[in-house]
Design a protein around this motif. Structure first.
Motif, mmCIF file in Angstrom:
data_model
loop_
_atom_site.group_PDB
_atom_site.id
_atom_site.type_symbol
_atom_site.label_atom_id
_atom_site.label_comp_id
_atom_site.label_asym_id
_atom_site.label_seq_id
_atom_site.Cartn_x
_atom_site.Cartn_y
_atom_site.Cartn_z
ATOM 1 N N VAL A 140 1.213 -1.184 0.224
ATOM 2 C CA VAL A 140 0.017 -0.557 0.027
ATOM 3 C C VAL A 140 0.543 1.522 0.322
ATOM 4 N N GLN A 141 0.314 1.735 -1.194
ATOM 5 C CA GLN A 141 1.584 3.345 -0.883
ATOM 6 C C GLN A 141 0.583 4.478 -0.708
ATOM 7 N N ALA A 142 1.349 5.425 -0.422
ATOM 8 C CA ALA A 142 0.217 6.984 0.374
ATOM 9 C C ALA A 142 0.161 7.768 -1.344
ATOM 10 N N VAL A 143 1.712 7.837 -2.113
ATOM 11 C CA VAL A 143 1.232 7.621 -3.419
ATOM 12 C C VAL A 143 1.867 6.621 -4.645
ATOM 13 N N PRO A 144 0.252 6.170 -5.226
ATOM 14 C CA PRO A 144 0.970 4.753 -5.778
ATOM 15 C C PRO A 144 1.406 5.435 -6.893
ATOM 16 N N ASP A 145 2.955 4.843 -7.806
ATOM 17 C CA ASP A 145 3.433 5.641 -8.291
ATOM 18 C C ASP A 145 3.649 3.695 -9.735
ATOM 19 N N ASN A 146 3.544 4.742 -10.968
ATOM 20 C CA ASN A 146 3.081 3.586 -11.432
ATOM 21 C C ASN A 146 4.368 3.529 -12.542
ATOM 22 N N ARG A 147 5.202 4.529 -12.641
ATOM 23 C CA ARG A 147 5.655 4.385 -13.390
ATOM 24 C C ARG A 147 7.457 3.383 -13.794
ATOM 25 N N GLY A 148 7.388 2.801 -14.222
ATOM 26 C CA GLY A 148 8.120 2.027 -14.426
ATOM 27 C C GLY A 148 7.357 0.727 -15.439
ATOM 28 N N ALA A 149 6.313 0.186 -15.297
ATOM 29 C CA ALA A 149 5.585 -0.388 -15.558
ATOM 30 C C ALA A 149 5.537 -0.616 -16.485
ATOM 31 N N ASN A 150 5.600 -1.998 -17.450
ATOM 32 C CA ASN A 150 5.472 -1.866 -18.845
ATOM 33 C C ASN A 150 3.838 -2.323 -18.865
ATOM 34 N N LEU A 151 3.630 -1.572 -19.926
ATOM 35 C CA LEU A 151 1.661 -1.024 -20.205
ATOM 36 C C LEU A 151 1.547 -2.078 -21.118
ATOM 37 N N PHE A 152 2.514 -2.553 -21.259
ATOM 38 C CA PHE A 152 1.777 -3.915 -22.352
ATOM 39 C C PHE A 152 1.560 -5.275 -21.283
ATOM 40 N N GLU A 153 2.501 -5.734 -20.483
ATOM 41 C CA GLU A 153 1.632 -7.010 -19.425
ATOM 42 C C GLU A 153 1.225 -5.332 -18.397
ATOM 43 N N ALA A 154 0.685 -4.465 -17.935
ATOM 44 C CA ALA A 154 -0.266 -4.339 -17.550
ATOM 45 C C ALA A 154 -1.823 -4.244 -18.017
ATOM 46 N N ASP A 155 -1.445 -4.763 -18.783
ATOM 47 C CA ASP A 155 -2.306 -5.099 -19.744
ATOM 48 C C ASP A 155 -2.763 -6.356 -20.067
ATOM 49 N N PRO A 156 -3.088 -6.840 -18.341
ATOM 50 C CA PRO A 156 -3.109 -8.258 -19.158
ATOM 51 C C PRO A 156 -3.508 -9.460 -19.959
ATOM 52 N N ARG A 157 -5.144 -8.725 -20.793
ATOM 53 C CA ARG A 157 -5.897 -9.268 -21.287
ATOM 54 C C ARG A 157 -5.655 -9.208 -23.306
ATOM 55 N N TYR A 158 -4.359 -8.207 -23.150
ATOM 56 C CA TYR A 158 -4.872 -7.841 -24.565
ATOM 57 C C TYR A 158 -3.608 -8.738 -25.858
ATOM 58 N N SER A 159 -2.846 -9.304 -24.760
ATOM 59 C CA SER A 159 -2.562 -10.146 -26.143
ATOM 60 C C SER A 159 -3.069 -12.017 -26.363
ATOM 61 N N ASP A 160 -4.259 -11.911 -25.734
ATOM 62 C CA ASP A 160 -5.277 -12.821 -26.210
ATOM 63 C C ASP A 160 -6.551 -12.549 -26.977
ATOM 64 N N LEU A 161 -6.928 -10.665 -27.103
ATOM 65 C CA LEU A 161 -7.843 -11.176 -27.949
ATOM 66 C C LEU A 161 -7.304 -10.306 -28.929
ATOM 67 N N LEU A 162 -5.588 -9.725 -29.193
ATOM 68 C CA LEU A 162 -4.324 -10.061 -30.188
ATOM 69 C C LEU A 162 -5.078 -11.408 -31.322
ATOM 70 N N ALA A 163 -4.976 -12.437 -30.702
ATOM 71 C CA ALA A 163 -4.548 -13.487 -30.747
ATOM 72 C C ALA A 163 -6.009 -13.783 -31.658
ATOM 73 N N LEU A 164 -7.174 -13.686 -31.461
ATOM 74 C CA LEU A 164 -8.487 -14.050 -32.375
ATOM 75 C C LEU A 164 -8.692 -12.624 -33.627
ATOM 76 N N TYR A 165 -7.145 -12.173 -34.010
ATOM 77 C CA TYR A 165 -7.764 -11.255 -35.166
ATOM 78 C C TYR A 165 -6.225 -11.542 -36.002
ATOM 79 N N LEU A 166 -4.902 -11.587 -35.012
ATOM 80 C CA LEU A 166 -3.934 -12.206 -36.014
ATOM 81 C C LEU A 166 -3.875 -13.516 -36.289
ATOM 82 N N GLU A 167 -2.739 -14.134 -37.862
ATOM 83 C CA GLU A 167 -2.473 -15.073 -37.303
ATOM 84 C C GLU A 167 -2.015 -15.297 -36.146
ATOM 85 N N PRO A 168 -1.704 -16.636 -36.137
ATOM 86 C CA PRO A 168 -0.656 -17.091 -34.949
ATOM 87 C C PRO A 168 0.641 -16.961 -35.568
#
Length: 576
Positions: A10-38
């Motif tokens: 728990v942080q007084a002022v949570p700071d997300n700087r340094g996060a991997n914004l692709f990994e921080a969006d956990p369902r993005y890859s699964d969704l892309l897999a529906l539309y892109l060739e494997p």
């Protein structure tokens, strides 16, 4: 309990700087897999991961620095010679190297070899990467989009010699060889009313001379610009306009005869140079048929509109990612924010428009690829999906950015954080390439002139077969939305354009999300999201009836953790 299990501190002022914004969006890859060739999906994953790392740290820092140091227009060098140039901060130049160079975002649709792929990449690959890039930086995405769109339009309509001369620079990933693109359309009295353009084109041998002022020209010092001008003696209105390619430097190496009068001091995208241009007999080259300039220019405008919709989706995702991080890592009144009922509701209101926009930009990108391969029905669908996405996603992004700022609280109003830039930039999408009213009217025009509504309806009806328990509710909403839009277009009832466009956008998104849930066997979250679109936007609701707060809490538990949801659990919540 499910929402708090993942909390590490728990942080007084949570700071997300340094996060991997692709990994921080956990369902993005699964969704892309529906539309892109494997094979392509697997190939793009390390590039998306690399970009996610950059967007969460390096690019975010560079964007913040460039935003605080806007470009400066110079008219003379230190020796007193007239030499006009725009000085850009090194942080902006470094971002250009990532965007044009390492990732080749402006070139990948037009040549093989970008990111190691042996042929030009499909539109969705470009937009999938742009979606991550824009979560750190919006302003540069405008020149990227215009360079890409100008290249497309030039290749589609330009004479072979003109294409051969300028294409190599446009598709370069070496910054020393790169030629960036722009479009100069807007005049002081010809903004949305493009037919009022007064810039004059005079034939001079194989070239033309352009004279006139353009009022709002982003990427003002681009090496090439597409310009709308009226040939001498041509009729008034859009049908009299020609489309011309304006180089900044002429083939003999001399500067062309136009000047940047001043740069705009803008609310957002401050790091990208937008200016006023005065052409004083500037040399330009005709692109396509004389008198069909506006019709040809719409190809570039529509691609820019699609890019705007993708960028709005990306900014909403960044706003949601930041809000979720704060809510999961800050306490108030003895509880994590994410466990507070009103905060859960606010987070769901951020998530829903973000997910709608994401599904529709992916669908539109896939349909664009089909259209470019000659599928006429796909072309008609792209013709209506593009303004729908531009209209609604850009409107939604404005509210999402503001609400996410509120989640962070007072710090969200401080320029050290990403929130103020998101708020400013989100407002731009509703203005560039057509304001909301203009784009909603364009939806009506697409219905009247190109039978695009029928093409969209037919496609959505086919998708209903995979919509699961929402099928009949979605079918009813689709029928009513299509009837509203069709009648508004047929009667030319402009007052209904926004209502009709919103309805079409939301029902399209709901159908597509329900179908996605049917294809993602391990995760039915998108069916639950589709049901929320129906409940809150497309079906009748008593605004004075007390909300089912117990069900709302269960929905928040199911969605805000961003973990897979079993179909049985989703169907139970949908059915209540």
């Amino acid at each position: 309990m499910g929402l708090t299990m993942e909390m590490t501190s728990v942080q007084a002022v949570p700071d997300n700087r340094g996060a991997n914004l692709f990994e921080a969006d956990p369902r993005y890859s699964d969704l892309l897999a529906l539309y892109l060739e494997p094979k392509l999906h697997a190939h793009l994953l390390p590039h998306l991961d690399r970009l996610g790392v950059l967007a969460g740290d390096t690019l975010d820092r560079l964007a913040s620095t460039a935003d605080r140091n806007p470009p400066v227009l110079h008219y003379r060098d230190r020796r007193g010679f007239d030499r006009e140039w725009i000085e850009k901060h090194p942080a902006y130049a470094e971002m250009e190297q990532f965007a044009y160079g390492e990732f080749g975002l402006a070139a990948m649709s037009h040549r093989a070899g970008v990111l190691g792929w042996p042929e030009p990449l499909p539109p969705l690959a470009k937009y999938a990467l742009t979606y991550v890039f824009v979560q750190a930086e919006f302003g540069l995405c405008c020149p990227l989009s215009m360079t890409d769109s100008l290249t497309r339009t030039l290749r589609k309509f330009g004479a072979p010699g003109l294409v051969a001369r300028y294409l190599p620079g446009l598709i370069a990933t070496d910054m020393d060889q790169l030629t960036q693109g722009s479009m100069f359309i807007t005049e002081q009295e010809a903004g949305s009313d493009v037919g009022a353009v007064t810039t004059v084109a005079r034939a001079q041998g194989e070239a033309w001379q352009l004279t006139g002022d353009k009022w709002f020209c982003s990427n003002a010092d681009a090496g090439l610009a597409l310009v709308l001008a009226r040939p001498e003696g041509a009729p008034q209105g859009t049908r009299g306009l020609g489309l011309f390619l304006l180089p900044r430097v002429l083939p003999d190496g001399s500067a062309n005869r136009y000047r940047i009068i001043r740069l705009k001091d803008k609310l957002g995208s401050r790091d990208m140079a937008s200016g006023e241009i005065r052409m004083e007999g500037a040399t330009a080259y005709l692109v396509g048929e004389l008198g069909r300039g506006f019709a040809q220019m719409t190809d570039m405008i529509n691609m820019s509109r699609l890019s705007n919709g993708v960028r709005a989706a990306g900014m909403m995702r960044r706003a949601l990612t930041e809000a979720l991080h704060v809510a999961r890592n800050r306490k108030a009144f003895g509880k994590l924010l994410v466990d507070l009922p009103l905060m859960r509701r606010q987070l769901l209101k951020l998530m829903l428009p973000a997910e709608q926009a994401r599904s529709l930009f992916m669908l539109t990108a896939v349909e664009l690829d089909k259209a470019d391969r000659g599928d006429e029905q796909a072309r008609r669908r792209v013709r209506i999906l593009t303004p729908l996405l531009k209209f609604r996603a850009c409107r939604d992004a404005r509210r999402a950015a503001g609400d996410a700022m509120e989640v962070r609280g007072g710090c969200g109003y401080v320029e050290e954080w990403s929130d103020p830039r998101l708020v400013r930039d989100a407002h731009l999408g509703s203005i560039w390439e057509g304001t909301s009213n203009i784009v909603a009217l364009d939806v009506m025009r697409a219905i009247r002139r190109e039978q695009s509504l029928e093409a969209l309806r037919t496609d959505l009806e086919a998708r209903l077969a995979r919509a699961g328990p929402l099928r009949e509710r979605l079918r009813a909403a689709l029928e009513r939305s299509v009837a509203l839009a069709g009648n508004a277009a047929a009667q030319k009832n402009e007052a209904l354009a926004r209502q009709a466009a919103s309805a079409l956008y939301r029902v399209s998104a709901a159908v597509v999300m329900a179908e996605e849930a049917g294809c993602l066997a391990h995760d039915a979250r998108r069916a639950l999201l589709a049901s929320l679109v129906l409940e809150h936007h497309l079906e009748g609701r008593d605004p004075l009836a007390p909300a089912d707060t117990l069900r709302e809490a269960e929905i928040a538990e199911a969605l805000l953790g961003e973990q897979p949801l079993a179909a049985a659990a989703a169907h139970r919540l949908i059915g209540r």
